[in-house]
Design a protein around this motif. Structure first.
Motif, PDB file in Angstrom:
ATOM      1  N   VAL A  88      -4.376  -0.685  -0.147  1.00 18.33           N
ATOM      2  CA  VAL A  88      -5.028   0.578  -0.466  1.00 18.33           C
ATOM      3  C   VAL A  88      -4.022   1.449  -1.203  1.00 18.33           C
ATOM      4  O   VAL A  88      -2.884   1.629  -0.744  1.00 18.33           O
ATOM      5  N   GLN A  89      -4.429   1.977  -2.344  1.00 18.93           N
ATOM      6  CA  GLN A  89      -3.527   2.735  -3.207  1.00 18.93           C
ATOM      7  C   GLN A  89      -2.257   1.919  -3.471  1.00 18.93           C
ATOM      8  O   GLN A  89      -1.169   2.257  -3.001  1.00 18.93           O
ATOM      9  N   PRO A  90      -2.393   0.806  -4.185  1.00 20.31           N
ATOM     10  CA  PRO A  90      -1.267  -0.125  -4.378  1.00 20.31           C
ATOM     11  C   PRO A  90       0.011   0.572  -4.828  1.00 20.31           C
ATOM     12  O   PRO A  90      -0.006   1.436  -5.709  1.00 20.31           O
ATOM     13  N   SER A  91       1.095   0.162  -4.185  1.00 22.70           N
ATOM     14  CA  SER A  91       2.395   0.760  -4.460  1.00 22.70           C
ATOM     15  C   SER A  91       3.492  -0.191  -4.022  1.00 22.70           C
ATOM     16  O   SER A  91       3.291  -1.031  -3.134  1.00 22.70           O
ATOM     17  N   GLN A  97      -5.807   3.097   6.924  1.00 24.68           N
ATOM     18  CA  GLN A  97      -6.861   2.773   5.969  1.00 24.68           C
ATOM     19  C   GLN A  97      -6.828   1.299   5.543  1.00 24.68           C
ATOM     20  O   GLN A  97      -7.832   0.777   5.070  1.00 24.68           O
ATOM     21  N   SER A 150       0.850   6.880   2.874  1.00 25.27           N
ATOM     22  CA  SER A 150      -0.230   7.641   3.511  1.00 25.27           C
ATOM     23  C   SER A 150      -1.356   6.728   3.974  1.00 25.27           C
ATOM     24  O   SER A 150      -1.932   6.931   5.049  1.00 25.27           O
ATOM     25  N   ALA A 151      -1.672   5.693   3.173  1.00 24.21           N
ATOM     26  CA  ALA A 151      -2.735   4.764   3.554  1.00 24.21           C
ATOM     27  C   ALA A 151      -2.347   3.947   4.779  1.00 24.21           C
ATOM     28  O   ALA A 151      -3.180   3.683   5.654  1.00 24.21           O
ATOM     29  N   SER A 163       0.839  -1.200   0.000  1.00 24.53           N
ATOM     30  CA  SER A 163       0.000   0.000   0.000  1.00 24.53           C
ATOM     31  C   SER A 163       0.873   1.249   0.000  1.00 24.53           C
ATOM     32  O   SER A 163       2.099   1.178   0.132  1.00 24.53           O
ATOM     33  N   SER A 164       0.223   2.392  -0.133  1.00 23.04           N
ATOM     34  CA  SER A 164       0.960   3.651  -0.097  1.00 23.04           C
ATOM     35  C   SER A 164       1.280   4.029   1.345  1.00 23.04           C
ATOM     36  O   SER A 164       0.629   3.571   2.288  1.00 23.04           O
TER      37      SER A 164
END
Length: 303
Positions: free
Chosen positions: A63-66, A57, A51-52, A48-49
């Motif tokens: 969440v917000q794959p990264s 989150q 920030s997530a 995830s990112s």
């Protein structure tokens, strides 16, 4: 007709049996969820990112794959130092452990070895009584092993429990007639050990090797006691320091672009690093899984 006979011969479960099976299935599913969720959560956070992850989150899926976490891990110089050291400690330490374990186990398994009862008692004594952490540290200091690689190798030379398993396997699972035939062919004890005992004990030795390797790979406490230099610290101690300090040492990041975004990526680095340090064990375990029942169960139940 054959289909009808099969249906007639099939034993029907009673209502109480079906109820029991349903309860067992539900309990197993709950246990699976309890065990699997933390693993899924860590992996999801690592993909995830930042920030997530920091805002909480992530619950189940990324969440917000990264892959910024893994970029940060592999651009973190301390990780490469820890990985190199962990590989050294695992390979050399496991080899040292297996040499001591197999030699002691084979000697104590032979009926003509004089004084084996005394030596076995001394080994068992060490399982119950230990000198403690401070005397062990003083001993390492007297041998000038503090802050050296060899402190982590020699501090856990042999596991008596593993040695007893291997000894029992040598004694109960290898026929005595093989040794007698070898002696008639003028084989020495060394040849019997190398040509008969070790090849026939591949299953149990594979399991014990995995035990030792996982212990070395996951060990951090001995490194925390005996090693102070960063260049000698294993991967698990690097991970521990990051988890406890809860900060990223920006001087260890080599990628300039990643350096600009690394300030708020501490939590993401933790999860990605946990996944990276777990991969070697996850990969190795299936390779020796087939030996577990044959190796450990035979060696520990018989005799």
């Amino acid at each position: 007709m054959k289909g009808k006979n099969k249906r007639q011969n099939k034993i029907k479960n009673s209502s109480s049996d079906r109820t029991l099976y349903i309860i067992v299935d539900v309990l197993l599913i709950l246990i699976l969820l309890v065990v699997a969720y933390p693993i899924i959560y860590v992996v999801s956070c690592s993909f995830s990112s930042a920030s997530a992850v920091s805002s909480g989150q992530v619950l189940l899926w990324p969440v917000q794959p990264s892959i910024d976490g893994y970029k940060l891990v592999f651009n973190y110089k301390t990780v490469w130092i820890g990985l190199k050291n962990s590989l050294f400690y695992t390979i050399v330490g496991t080899t040292f452990n297996m040499i001591l374990t197999t030699l002691a186990a084979y000697s104590l398994s032979r009926p003509n070895f004089q004084g084996k009862a005394v030596y076995t008692g001394l080994f068992l004594f060490t399982m119950i009584f230990t000198a403690g952490m401070i005397p062990k540290y003083i001993l390492m200091s007297k041998f000038h092993l503090i802050n050296t690689r060899w402190a982590l190798i020699f501090s856990g030379g042999i596991s008596v429990y593993n040695m007893i398993i291997v000894r029992t396997y040598f004694r109960s699972s290898i026929p005595a007639e093989l040794y007698e035939a070898a002696y008639l062919d003028s084989c020495s004890e060394w040849k019997c050990f190398l040509k008969i005992a070790l090849p026939l004990a591949k299953s149990v030795l594979s399991v014990i090797t995995l035990y030792y390797a996982v212990t070395h790979w996951n060990s951090y406490f001995n490194a925390m006691l005996y090693v102070r230099e960063l260049s000698l610290q294993p991967m698990q101690l690097v991970l521990r320091n990051i988890l406890i300090a809860s900060r990223v040492d920006l001087t260890q990041i080599t990628d300039p672009e990643l350096l600009e975004r690394a300030a708020g990526m501490t939590d993401l680095l933790k999860y990605a690093l946990i996944v990276v340090t777990s991969i070697p064990v996850i990969v190795i375990y299936p390779l020796v899984q087939k030996y577990f029942e044959k190796g450990v169960m035979i060696g520990s139940v018989k005799g």
